[in-house]
Design a protein around this motif. Structure first.
Motif, PDB file in Angstrom:
ATOM      1  N   MET A   1      51.327  38.572  58.102  1.00 21.39           N
ATOM      2  CA  MET A   1      50.028  38.509  57.446  1.00 21.39           C
ATOM      3  C   MET A   1      49.636  37.048  57.212  1.00 21.39           C
ATOM      4  O   MET A   1      50.475  36.200  56.953  1.00 21.39           O
ATOM      5  CB  MET A   1      50.070  39.248  56.094  1.00 21.39           C
ATOM      6  N   THR A   2      48.346  36.787  57.252  1.00 26.18           N
ATOM      7  CA  THR A   2      47.855  35.426  57.068  1.00 26.18           C
ATOM      8  C   THR A   2      48.020  34.983  55.623  1.00 26.18           C
ATOM      9  O   THR A   2      47.699  35.719  54.697  1.00 26.18           O
ATOM     10  CB  THR A   2      46.359  35.352  57.450  1.00 26.18           C
ATOM     11  N   GLU A   3      48.549  33.787  55.438  1.00 23.26           N
ATOM     12  CA  GLU A   3      48.680  33.220  54.103  1.00 23.26           C
ATOM     13  C   GLU A   3      47.299  32.863  53.575  1.00 23.26           C
ATOM     14  O   GLU A   3      46.507  32.213  54.253  1.00 23.26           O
ATOM     15  CB  GLU A   3      49.554  31.972  54.176  1.00 23.26           C
ATOM     16  N   HIS A   4      47.008  33.317  52.376  1.00 22.26           N
ATOM     17  CA  HIS A   4      45.740  32.987  51.744  1.00 22.26           C
ATOM     18  C   HIS A   4      45.945  31.807  50.806  1.00 22.26           C
ATOM     19  O   HIS A   4      46.512  31.962  49.727  1.00 22.26           O
ATOM     20  CB  HIS A   4      45.201  34.189  50.945  1.00 22.26           C
ATOM     21  N   PRO A   5      45.532  30.606  51.181  1.00 22.02           N
ATOM     22  CA  PRO A   5      45.663  29.479  50.257  1.00 22.02           C
ATOM     23  C   PRO A   5      44.916  29.735  48.962  1.00 22.02           C
ATOM     24  O   PRO A   5      45.197  29.108  47.945  1.00 22.02           O
ATOM     25  CB  PRO A   5      45.063  28.307  51.039  1.00 22.02           C
ATOM     26  N   SER A   6      43.959  30.682  48.994  1.00 24.83           N
ATOM     27  CA  SER A   6      43.181  31.000  47.802  1.00 24.83           C
ATOM     28  C   SER A   6      44.054  31.434  46.641  1.00 24.83           C
ATOM     29  O   SER A   6      43.687  31.249  45.480  1.00 24.83           O
ATOM     30  CB  SER A   6      42.170  32.112  48.115  1.00 24.83           C
ATOM     31  N   SER A   7      45.216  32.008  46.932  1.00 23.13           N
ATOM     32  CA  SER A   7      46.023  32.528  45.830  1.00 23.13           C
ATOM     33  C   SER A   7      46.764  31.432  45.071  1.00 23.13           C
ATOM     34  O   SER A   7      47.527  31.720  44.145  1.00 23.13           O
ATOM     35  CB  SER A   7      46.996  33.600  46.324  1.00 23.13           C
ATOM     36  N   ARG A   8      46.541  30.152  45.405  1.00 20.39           N
ATOM     37  CA  ARG A   8      47.009  29.080  44.510  1.00 20.39           C
ATOM     38  C   ARG A   8      46.349  29.227  43.145  1.00 20.39           C
ATOM     39  O   ARG A   8      46.931  28.848  42.121  1.00 20.39           O
ATOM     40  CB  ARG A   8      46.675  27.695  45.094  1.00 20.39           C
ATOM     41  N   LEU A   9      45.149  29.779  43.122  1.00 13.93           N
ATOM     42  CA  LEU A   9      44.479  30.064  41.853  1.00 13.93           C
ATOM     43  C   LEU A   9      43.713  31.375  42.018  1.00 13.93           C
ATOM     44  O   LEU A   9      42.959  31.542  42.984  1.00 13.93           O
ATOM     45  CB  LEU A   9      43.507  28.953  41.469  1.00 13.93           C
ATOM     46  N   SER A  10      43.907  32.293  41.092  1.00 15.35           N
ATOM     47  CA  SER A  10      43.206  33.567  41.151  1.00 15.35           C
ATOM     48  C   SER A  10      42.711  33.949  39.765  1.00 15.35           C
ATOM     49  O   SER A  10      43.158  33.400  38.753  1.00 15.35           O
ATOM     50  CB  SER A  10      44.123  34.668  41.706  1.00 15.35           C
ATOM     51  N   VAL A  11      41.760  34.878  39.739  1.00 14.75           N
ATOM     52  CA  VAL A  11      41.231  35.406  38.480  1.00 14.75           C
ATOM     53  C   VAL A  11      41.738  36.834  38.334  1.00 14.75           C
ATOM     54  O   VAL A  11      41.543  37.666  39.218  1.00 14.75           O
ATOM     55  CB  VAL A  11      39.690  35.368  38.449  1.00 14.75           C
ATOM     56  N   ALA A  12      42.383  37.101  37.229  1.00 12.35           N
ATOM     57  CA  ALA A  12      43.082  38.364  37.025  1.00 12.35           C
ATOM     58  C   ALA A  12      42.144  39.560  37.080  1.00 12.35           C
ATOM     59  O   ALA A  12      40.973  39.463  36.688  1.00 12.35           O
ATOM     60  CB  ALA A  12      43.792  38.342  35.674  1.00 12.35           C
ATOM     61  N   PRO A  13      42.658  40.706  37.531  1.00 16.71           N
ATOM     62  CA  PRO A  13      41.906  41.958  37.376  1.00 16.71           C
ATOM     63  C   PRO A  13      41.843  42.319  35.901  1.00 16.71           C
ATOM     64  O   PRO A  13      42.878  42.415  35.236  1.00 16.71           O
ATOM     65  CB  PRO A  13      42.739  42.974  38.176  1.00 16.71           C
ATOM     66  N   MET A  14      40.635  42.486  35.368  1.00 20.50           N
ATOM     67  CA  MET A  14      40.465  42.781  33.946  1.00 20.50           C
ATOM     68  C   MET A  14      39.493  43.938  33.783  1.00 20.50           C
ATOM     69  O   MET A  14      38.332  43.846  34.203  1.00 20.50           O
ATOM     70  CB  MET A  14      39.963  41.535  33.205  1.00 20.50           C
ATOM     71  N   MET A  15      39.987  45.028  33.193  1.00 18.41           N
ATOM     72  CA  MET A  15      39.169  46.221  33.029  1.00 18.41           C
ATOM     73  C   MET A  15      37.919  45.910  32.213  1.00 18.41           C
ATOM     74  O   MET A  15      37.988  45.215  31.191  1.00 18.41           O
ATOM     75  CB  MET A  15      39.972  47.328  32.340  1.00 18.41           C
ATOM     76  N   ASP A  16      36.780  46.423  32.682  1.00 12.17           N
ATOM     77  CA  ASP A  16      35.469  46.266  32.056  1.00 12.17           C
ATOM     78  C   ASP A  16      34.915  44.848  32.171  1.00 12.17           C
ATOM     79  O   ASP A  16      33.823  44.580  31.669  1.00 12.17           O
ATOM     80  CB  ASP A  16      35.494  46.666  30.565  1.00 12.17           C
ATOM     81  N   TRP A  17      35.647  43.962  32.810  1.00 13.17           N
ATOM     82  CA  TRP A  17      35.177  42.580  32.948  1.00 13.17           C
ATOM     83  C   TRP A  17      34.957  42.196  34.408  1.00 13.17           C
ATOM     84  O   TRP A  17      33.859  41.760  34.764  1.00 13.17           O
ATOM     85  CB  TRP A  17      36.170  41.608  32.306  1.00 13.17           C
ATOM     86  N   THR A  18      35.964  42.319  35.253  1.00 15.72           N
ATOM     87  CA  THR A  18      35.839  41.769  36.611  1.00 15.72           C
ATOM     88  C   THR A  18      35.189  42.766  37.571  1.00 15.72           C
ATOM     89  O   THR A  18      35.737  43.109  38.613  1.00 15.72           O
ATOM     90  CB  THR A  18      37.197  41.285  37.148  1.00 15.72           C
ATOM     91  N   ASP A  19      33.991  43.206  37.204  1.00 10.62           N
ATOM     92  CA  ASP A  19      33.228  44.060  38.111  1.00 10.62           C
ATOM     93  C   ASP A  19      32.562  43.194  39.182  1.00 10.62           C
ATOM     94  O   ASP A  19      32.743  41.972  39.222  1.00 10.62           O
ATOM     95  CB  ASP A  19      32.217  44.920  37.343  1.00 10.62           C
ATOM     96  N   ARG A  20      31.774  43.821  40.045  1.00  7.03           N
ATOM     97  CA  ARG A  20      31.216  43.087  41.181  1.00  7.03           C
ATOM     98  C   ARG A  20      30.255  41.982  40.736  1.00  7.03           C
ATOM     99  O   ARG A  20      30.161  40.934  41.384  1.00  7.03           O
ATOM    100  CB  ARG A  20      30.527  44.049  42.156  1.00  7.03           C
TER     101      ARG A  20
END
Length: 328
Positions: A1-20
């Protein structure tokens, strides 16, 4: 699988917050940070309103779908369905401590059943067109994290997972509320760092209590492959996400919050034209100017005038005016 350099920093999945809407807004601040959906149960993907649960704007990439569940066949079916949406990663939740999640035998309780998790991820990997990852705790209840976490990582990675995000707190499934589980159990960053040394072949990100980019960079410097921000990214995105591309990814310059608001205007206009309401988008933007002169008026105007029937972009302009005056 391709390494995603993006995952050096990510925003957590948060219920009721991280919607589209939240994710689209966060993408205006950082081109590179990996964004996550709220957790969606496999059962909901299979039997629920798929478009409402899974739709996202192409501008949100890179974006990961987080699934909840503990039945391998059901998780595999959810992955098959979600494949059509084109997510960049699919994550299995082994960290959420809510009662609802416990009763369904998934989330943090799965820390006690690493063999079941291995079966789940193997079934997901078999049908997934993208990388399958896992978000976990360091342990639950009376488990000894020094034993539970390495056993979990060893067992689940043997099934094919190469990327984990470790929330560096225990989850207490008895006696603490979901909110308390995000703040009360002590953080053990040292344990997560030792796991990186013990499992050098795994991509390990750290999550929990990381308040700013200085702390995030310190974790990367200490050896972690990635850092996941939660509440800090949501409540103060102007400080944590706007400078992230320059600070963490070494590309571009910090995003000006005023430019981010301007970039949101066409999106908000489309949302309103489709019958949506202004606060569905702007509630995620309240913390953008945190700490700046005029920030209190920005929050107040959006919060008070946004919910009024027919509220549109003129409310956004009114909320910006005190900030513009202060910046002049």
């Amino acid at each position: 699988m391709t390494e995603h350099p993006s995952s050096r920093l990510s925003v957590a999945p948060m219920m009721d917050w991280t919607d589209r809407h939240c994710r689209f807004f966060h993408r205006q601040l950082s081109r590179h940070a990996l964004l996550y959906t709220e957790m969606v149960t496999a059962q909901a993907v299979i039997h629920g309103p798929r478009a409402r649960l899974l739709d996202f704007d192409a501008a949100e990439h890179p974006v990961a779908l987080q699934l909840g569940g503990s039945e391998p066949a059901m998780l595999a079916e959810a992955v098959r369905i979600a494949a059509d949406w084109g997510y960049d990663q699919i994550d299995l939740n082994c960290g959420c401590p809510s009662d609802r999640v416990q009763s369904g035998c998934f989330g943090a309780v799965l820390m006690t059943r690493p063999e079941l998790v291995a079966e789940c991820v193997a079934a997901m990997i078999a049908v997934a067109p993208v990388e399958v990852t896992v978000k976990c705790r360091i342990g639950v209840d009376e488990q000894d994290p020094e034993q539970a976490l390495p056993r979990f990582l060893e067992t689940v990675s043997a099934a094919g997972v190469r990327r984990f995000t470790i929330h560096a707190r225990k989850a207490w499934l008895q006696g603490l509320s979901p909110h308390e589980n995000r703040t009360v159990p002590p953080l053990d960053y040292d344990l997560a760092l030792r796991m990186k040394r013990d499992f050098p072949h795994l991509h390990l990100s750290i999550n929990g209590g990381i308040a700013d980019l200085d702390q995030a960079q310190a974790m990367l410097d200490a050896g972690m492959d990635g850092v996941m921000l939660g509440r800090a990214a949501y409540h103060d995105p102007g400080t944590t996400l706007a400078p992230a591309d320059a600070r963490i990814f070494g590309e571009g310059s910090p995003r000006d919050p005023f430019d981010a608001v301007e970039a949101m205007r066409p999106y908000i206009a489309r949302h309103l034209q489709a019958g949506g309401r202004l606060p569905q988008v702007t509630r995620h933007m309240l913390g953008l100017f945190h700490g700046r002169p005029g920030a209190r008026q920005w929050r107040r105007i959006l919060s008070e005038r946004g919910p009024v029937a027919g509220a549109g972009l003129e409310v956004l302009d009114a909320a910006l005016e005190p900030l513009r005056q202060q910046a002049a």
